[in-house]
Write an enzyme that holds these catalytic residues in place. Structure first.
Site, PDB file in Angstrom:
ATOM      1  N   GLY A 161       0.685  -1.169  -0.199  1.00  0.00           N
ATOM      2  CA  GLY A 161      -0.007  -0.013   0.022  1.00  0.00           C
ATOM      3  C   GLY A 161       0.862   1.386   0.071  1.00  0.00           C
ATOM      4  CB  SER A 162       0.065   4.638   1.204  1.00  0.00           C
ATOM      5  OG  SER A 162      -1.064   4.752   0.406  1.00  0.00           O
ATOM      6  CB  THR A 163       4.650   1.494   3.356  1.00  0.00           C
ATOM      7  OG1 THR A 163       4.293   0.335   2.412  1.00  0.00           O
ATOM      8  CG2 THR A 163       3.754   1.350   4.593  1.00  0.00           C
ATOM      9  CG  PHE A 164       5.470   0.207  -2.547  1.00  0.00           C
ATOM     10  CD1 PHE A 164       5.941  -0.278  -3.746  1.00  0.00           C
ATOM     11  CD2 PHE A 164       5.856  -0.914  -1.319  1.00  0.00           C
ATOM     12  CE1 PHE A 164       6.657  -1.373  -4.058  1.00  0.00           C
ATOM     13  CE2 PHE A 164       6.574  -2.034  -1.711  1.00  0.00           C
ATOM     14  CZ  PHE A 164       6.981  -2.277  -2.947  1.00  0.00           C
ATOM     15  CE  LYS A 165      -0.047   6.515  -2.038  1.00  0.00           C
ATOM     16  NZ  LYS A 165      -1.328   7.041  -1.420  1.00  0.00           N
TER      17      LYS A 165
END
Length: 574
Positions: A296-300
């Site tokens: 999820g958004s940890t990949f941002k």
């Protein structure tokens, strides 16, 4: 008379001769009889010598043969293993002596009676299986391995002929469930089958055991990088979090950014290695290193870091997030849409999918893929722990893949690898994680420079900013200057993204003026803590991270500093 004298003399001479001849005969007879006796004695001795030589030779022959396994398992004492200790010398695993029960079926008088008596001490004993063993006529069979001292004493008191005990070694884990996935397990023969126990065997212990050289006094303890105090905190918080947030699983890792050492790592549900009856159940998985998830958004963190490192994007760059992105049959929109142009810091703190997708577009497909491999996120992780999953990615990256991967959908990796990648953004160096002690100097010998110093400064600023003004607020801990990024990913169910099931994560770094540690927490399919509350990463994984830092920071040597409160954690970025 004189004339007769010669005749008398001759007669006397003949008698004397006869007498002498008789003595000779007698002597000869006596000598013959003595010779025969000696012969019989020698022959008797020879016979006995031959018999005993034959017996001795047979015993030597039998001693050189392999044990007859047809009569039951080999009766041998299990080999020694070295102690496993944490970084402070606290014992995590050690050998203890235990008694194992065997039987000699040929000496069992009444199998039924023997089993009936044994069942009073060992009620779990299988009657049919044990009966067949006792009636097998074999010379040796195991009945029960690794008994308690009380069980041994009670069985001895039964007085059953044909039963006996052998002393064996078994593994004992003083910390129980606390470090079960890291330390691992041994089998009934004291051989490592998972975790660091298996790693130790693979480093040559198995060969030592096979050669008979694994002597307890010669085996030095194996020291891990784990701090048992911190490990206890982490395991306690994820277990509490799983229950509090009604999740099916939870986990966390504490990683030293400077050395790559894993200080603590836990995943629940777990098991008690002293009684691993449920260790093979499908939900007993070390999700931190062996579980693959869309993060999820940890990949941002990686997307923004990539954009900054490319030189094509700066913190002053702006992206139009006013309208959803449509590509093929997919529509990309923001969870909390601002409906306007966003700066790079706003893309990060508002966790804009649209803004992240446009950051990826600015770099390009090949550059995007290369950056994630450079940070090790899509490579199989190299570490001592055997249970490591290989990340997945599209065979061919297309535009739609790059866009969705930008916000954490479309590739799967492990939470531990995500933590390692985020640590690289905080330091500039990729350092493979280790479960063994390592100094900063030793780490730099294997470290790889993966991002520029300017990128590191920018990512530190964004992490601190997100904790102050963005989704990371719940992870703040007074005095410890925490920064981080949330990630709420919809799980794939039957090939489609589910609106009801999420995989949540939070990655935190502290202290943000010079980050020393990464704490990454996960919550698998959490539910609202109470009716009306949300179930995003900020409301569960973020809280778990804060609790771990609050309880463990001082153990890690990080001193609280309250001079940076109320917004002062925002480091300047020039």
């Amino acid at each position: 008379m004189i004339g007769r004298l010669p005749r008398i003399g001759n007669l006397l001479k003949r008698r004397k001769k006869v007498a002498e001849d008789g003595s000779i005969v007698v002597d000869a007879a006596r000598k013959a009889t003595g010779g025969k006796a000696r012969t019989r004695i020698v022959m008797t001795m020879a016979v006995f010598f031959t018999i005993y030589s034959t017996i001795a030779g047979r015993l030597v022959y039998l001693g050189l043969q392999n044990p007859d396994m047809s009569g039951g398992p080999q009766s041998r004492v299990t080999a020694s293993r070295p102690d496993i200790v944490d970084r402070n010398g606290e014992v995590l695993a050690t050998d203890i002596k235990t008694a194992s029960l065997f039987a000699e079926p040929r000496r069992i008088v009444d199998a039924d009676e023997a089993i009936e008596k044994l069942s009073t001490v060992l009620p779990e004993i299988d009657y049919e299986q044990t009966y067949h063993k006792l009636k097998s006529g074999a010379g040796f069979v195991w009945l029960q391995r690794q008994l308690t001292p009380k069980q041994q004493a009670d069985i001895m008191a039964l007085g059953i002929p044909g039963l006996g005990f052998r002393t064996e070694k078994r593994r004992f884990y003083p910390s129980g469930e606390t470090s079960s996935y890291i330390v691992g397990l041994t089998n009934i023969d004291n051989q490592g089958i998972s975790g660091m126990e298996k790693y130790i065997d693979d480093q040559g212990l198995t060969d030592l055991q096979a050669s008979g050289l694994a002597v307890a006094r010669d085996l030095r303890p194996v020291k891990l990088s784990i701090d048992l105090r911190v490990q206890h905190v982490v395991r306690d918080e994820v277990a509490t979090g799983m229950e509090r947030f009604h999740a099916i699983a939870a986990g966390a890792v504490v990683l030293n950014i400077k050395t790559g050492e894993v200080l603590a790592m836990a995943s629940v549900p777990d098991f008690d290695p002293n009684n691993p009856y449920n260790a093979q159940e499908k939900d007993r998985l070390n999700r931190m290193s062996a579980g693959l998830y869309e993060m999820g958004s940890t990949f941002k963190s990686f997307t923004t870091g990539m954009a900054l490192d490319s030189g094509k994007v700066t913190l002053e760059s702006r992206f139009d997030a006013s309208r959803p992105i449509r590509i093929g049959r997919q529509t990309i929109h923001d969870f909390h849409s601002k409906g306007r142009v966003l700066s790079v810091p706003e893309v990060f703190i508002y966790s804009s999918n649209i803004g992240s997708a446009k950051e990826a577009e600015a770099v390009g497909i090949e550059g995007h893929r290369e950056f994630l491999h450079r940070l090790g996120v899509l490579e199989k992780m190299q570490t001592e722990l055997p249970e490591v999953a290989r990340p997945t990615e599209p065979k061919v990256w297309k535009q739609v893949n790059s866009i969705t991967i930008a916000f954490g959908h479309g590739v799967s990796t492990t939470p531990l690898q995500t933590a390692v990648g985020c640590a690289a953004l905080m330091s500039g160096y990729l350092i493979e994680p280790t479960f063994l002690p390592r100094t900063a100097e030793q780490a730099m010998e294997v470290a790889k420079r993966v991002v520029k110093e300017k990128t590191v400064e920018g990512m530190r600023y964004l992490y601190a900013l997100n904790a102050e003004k963005g989704s990371g607020k719940n992870a703040r801990v007074p005095g410890y200057r925490v920064g981080g990024k949330t990630g709420t990913a919809e799980k794939v169910v039957n090939g489609r993204y589910s609106k009801e099931k999420n995989f949540n994560a939070f990655v935190a770094a502290f202290p943000m003026d010079d980050p020393q540690y990464i704490v990454l927490t996960i919550a698998d399919e959490p539910k609202p803590e109470k009716p009306g509350m949300g179930a995003t990463a900020a409301s569960n994984a973020g809280i778990m991270a804060a609790n771990i830092i609050r309880r463990a920071a001082s153990m890690l040597g990080v001193k609280p500093d309250f001079s940076h409160e109320n917004g002062a954690t925002l480091v300047s970025y020039q």
